[in-house]
Design a protein around this motif. Structure first.
Motif, PDB file in Angstrom:
ATOM      1  N   GLU A  36      43.864  44.013  27.124  1.00  0.00           N
ATOM      2  CA  GLU A  36      42.816  45.008  26.882  1.00  0.00           C
ATOM      3  C   GLU A  36      41.435  44.387  26.701  1.00  0.00           C
ATOM      4  N   GLY A  37      41.388  43.206  26.099  1.00  0.00           N
ATOM      5  CA  GLY A  37      40.111  42.544  25.831  1.00  0.00           C
ATOM      6  C   GLY A  37      39.433  41.976  27.070  1.00  0.00           C
ATOM      7  N   THR A  38      40.202  41.691  28.111  1.00  0.00           N
ATOM      8  CA  THR A  38      39.626  41.088  29.315  1.00  0.00           C
ATOM      9  C   THR A  38      39.767  41.964  30.562  1.00  0.00           C
ATOM     10  N   ALA A  39      40.426  43.098  30.432  1.00  0.00           N
ATOM     11  CA  ALA A  39      40.730  43.940  31.600  1.00  0.00           C
ATOM     12  C   ALA A  39      39.477  44.351  32.374  1.00  0.00           C
ATOM     13  N   SER A  40      38.452  44.820  31.672  1.00  0.00           N
ATOM     14  CA  SER A  40      37.240  45.291  32.344  1.00  0.00           C
ATOM     15  C   SER A  40      36.533  44.160  33.085  1.00  0.00           C
ATOM     16  N   VAL A  41      36.427  43.007  32.431  1.00  0.00           N
ATOM     17  CA  VAL A  41      35.744  41.861  33.054  1.00  0.00           C
ATOM     18  C   VAL A  41      36.513  41.407  34.300  1.00  0.00           C
ATOM     19  N   ARG A  42      37.824  41.311  34.194  1.00  0.00           N
ATOM     20  CA  ARG A  42      38.621  40.863  35.345  1.00  0.00           C
ATOM     21  C   ARG A  42      38.525  41.864  36.495  1.00  0.00           C
ATOM     22  N   MET A  43      38.587  43.151  36.180  1.00  0.00           N
ATOM     23  CA  MET A  43      38.484  44.162  37.244  1.00  0.00           C
ATOM     24  C   MET A  43      37.100  44.094  37.887  1.00  0.00           C
ATOM     25  N   SER A  44      36.067  43.901  37.089  1.00  0.00           N
ATOM     26  CA  SER A  44      34.715  43.776  37.627  1.00  0.00           C
ATOM     27  C   SER A  44      34.617  42.577  38.562  1.00  0.00           C
ATOM     28  N   ARG A  45      35.213  41.471  38.179  1.00  0.00           N
ATOM     29  CA  ARG A  45      35.177  40.274  39.029  1.00  0.00           C
ATOM     30  C   ARG A  45      35.954  40.476  40.323  1.00  0.00           C
ATOM     31  N   TYR A  46      37.045  41.233  40.274  1.00  0.00           N
ATOM     32  CA  TYR A  46      37.789  41.538  41.501  1.00  0.00           C
ATOM     33  C   TYR A  46      36.938  42.424  42.412  1.00  0.00           C
ATOM     34  N   GLU A  47      36.272  43.416  41.817  1.00  0.00           N
ATOM     35  CA  GLU A  47      35.476  44.343  42.618  1.00  0.00           C
ATOM     36  C   GLU A  47      34.237  43.687  43.220  1.00  0.00           C
ATOM     37  N   THR A  48      33.583  42.818  42.479  1.00  0.00           N
ATOM     38  CA  THR A  48      32.358  42.204  42.985  1.00  0.00           C
ATOM     39  C   THR A  48      32.619  41.019  43.903  1.00  0.00           C
ATOM     40  N   GLY A  49      33.864  40.555  43.934  1.00  0.00           N
ATOM     41  CA  GLY A  49      34.206  39.449  44.819  1.00  0.00           C
ATOM     42  C   GLY A  49      34.061  38.084  44.184  1.00  0.00           C
ATOM     43  N   VAL A  50      33.792  38.039  42.877  1.00  0.00           N
ATOM     44  CA  VAL A  50      33.715  36.759  42.180  1.00  0.00           C
ATOM     45  C   VAL A  50      35.080  36.077  42.237  1.00  0.00           C
ATOM     46  N   HIS A  51      36.129  36.874  42.059  1.00  0.00           N
ATOM     47  CA  HIS A  51      37.508  36.387  42.162  1.00  0.00           C
ATOM     48  C   HIS A  51      38.306  37.380  42.988  1.00  0.00           C
ATOM     49  N   GLU A  52      39.326  36.881  43.680  1.00  0.00           N
ATOM     50  CA  GLU A  52      40.280  37.770  44.353  1.00  0.00           C
ATOM     51  C   GLU A  52      41.612  37.596  43.641  1.00  0.00           C
ATOM     52  N   PRO A  53      42.259  38.707  43.302  1.00  0.00           N
ATOM     53  CA  PRO A  53      43.498  38.587  42.535  1.00  0.00           C
ATOM     54  C   PRO A  53      44.641  38.025  43.382  1.00  0.00           C
ATOM     55  N   PRO A  54      45.625  37.432  42.720  1.00  0.00           N
ATOM     56  CA  PRO A  54      46.835  37.043  43.444  1.00  0.00           C
ATOM     57  C   PRO A  54      47.475  38.296  44.050  1.00  0.00           C
ATOM     58  N   PHE A  55      48.265  38.093  45.095  1.00  0.00           N
ATOM     59  CA  PHE A  55      48.845  39.235  45.801  1.00  0.00           C
ATOM     60  C   PHE A  55      49.671  40.125  44.873  1.00  0.00           C
ATOM     61  N   GLY A  56      50.383  39.544  43.931  1.00  0.00           N
ATOM     62  CA  GLY A  56      51.189  40.344  43.002  1.00  0.00           C
ATOM     63  C   GLY A  56      50.349  41.331  42.206  1.00  0.00           C
ATOM     64  N   ILE A  57      49.172  40.907  41.799  1.00  0.00           N
ATOM     65  CA  ILE A  57      48.276  41.811  41.073  1.00  0.00           C
ATOM     66  C   ILE A  57      47.715  42.858  42.031  1.00  0.00           C
ATOM     67  N   ALA A  58      47.421  42.460  43.263  1.00  0.00           N
ATOM     68  CA  ALA A  58      46.945  43.429  44.263  1.00  0.00           C
ATOM     69  C   ALA A  58      47.992  44.520  44.480  1.00  0.00           C
ATOM     70  N   VAL A  59      49.258  44.142  44.500  1.00  0.00           N
ATOM     71  CA  VAL A  59      50.341  45.124  44.667  1.00  0.00           C
ATOM     72  C   VAL A  59      50.376  46.072  43.467  1.00  0.00           C
ATOM     73  N   ARG A  60      50.219  45.534  42.271  1.00  0.00           N
ATOM     74  CA  ARG A  60      50.211  46.398  41.078  1.00  0.00           C
ATOM     75  C   ARG A  60      49.002  47.333  41.082  1.00  0.00           C
ATOM     76  N   LEU A  61      47.853  46.821  41.535  1.00  0.00           N
ATOM     77  CA  LEU A  61      46.668  47.672  41.662  1.00  0.00           C
ATOM     78  C   LEU A  61      46.924  48.799  42.663  1.00  0.00           C
ATOM     79  N   ALA A  62      47.519  48.445  43.792  1.00  0.00           N
ATOM     80  CA  ALA A  62      47.816  49.442  44.821  1.00  0.00           C
ATOM     81  C   ALA A  62      48.744  50.523  44.275  1.00  0.00           C
ATOM     82  N   GLN A  63      49.763  50.113  43.546  1.00  0.00           N
ATOM     83  CA  GLN A  63      50.694  51.083  42.963  1.00  0.00           C
ATOM     84  C   GLN A  63      49.980  51.996  41.976  1.00  0.00           C
ATOM     85  N   ALA A  64      49.153  51.411  41.123  1.00  0.00           N
ATOM     86  CA  ALA A  64      48.430  52.201  40.121  1.00  0.00           C
ATOM     87  C   ALA A  64      47.448  53.178  40.761  1.00  0.00           C
ATOM     88  N   LEU A  65      46.876  52.778  41.892  1.00  0.00           N
ATOM     89  CA  LEU A  65      45.879  53.617  42.573  1.00  0.00           C
ATOM     90  C   LEU A  65      46.481  54.473  43.682  1.00  0.00           C
TER      91      LEU A  65
END
Length: 111
Positions: A36-65
């Motif tokens: 919870e403490g880092t979720a917003s920052v990590r999501m922001s970094r994924y969205e802005t392209g600072v970091h790209e998540p590992p594929f497993g996290i991308a799959v979880r994002l896809a499922q959630a969305l």
């Protein structure tokens, strides 16, 4: 505060899917199991392209969305729209579309 535009295809698609689902960054991060403490920052970094998540996290994002994971990686906007629509169709709804594509490819290869 001005939001930084996504610099990557993944970031653009993630932001579009998240906004379409009307889920804030922090809530989406927590939903996929991020702290919870880092979720917003990590999501922001994924969205802005600072970091790209590992594929497993991308799959979880896809499922959630509720989008196919492949949607995040489509560099062609029209193909991304097709992948997104495909993910919303049932298997029975996909069959005639797949048959049409296969028929078009067969005709193209023989003609």
């Amino acid at each position: 505060m001005v939001k930084k535009e996504p610099a990557t295809v993944f970031g653009r698609r993630l932001r579009a899917a998240r906004l379409r689902a009307d889920i804030p960054q922090d809530k989406l991060g927590v939903k996929i199991g991020l702290d919870e403490g880092t979720a917003s920052v990590r999501m922001s970094r994924y969205e802005t392209g600072v970091h790209e998540p590992p594929f497993g996290i991308a799959v979880r994002l896809a499922q959630a969305l509720r989008v196919p994971a492949a949607y995040f990686y489509c560099d062609d906007d029209e193909l991304a729209d097709v992948v997104l629509a495909w993910g919303w169709l049932s298997k029975s709804e996909r069959k005639p579309i797949k048959a049409l594509i296969e028929a078009k490819l067969a005709a193209k290869n023989t003609g």
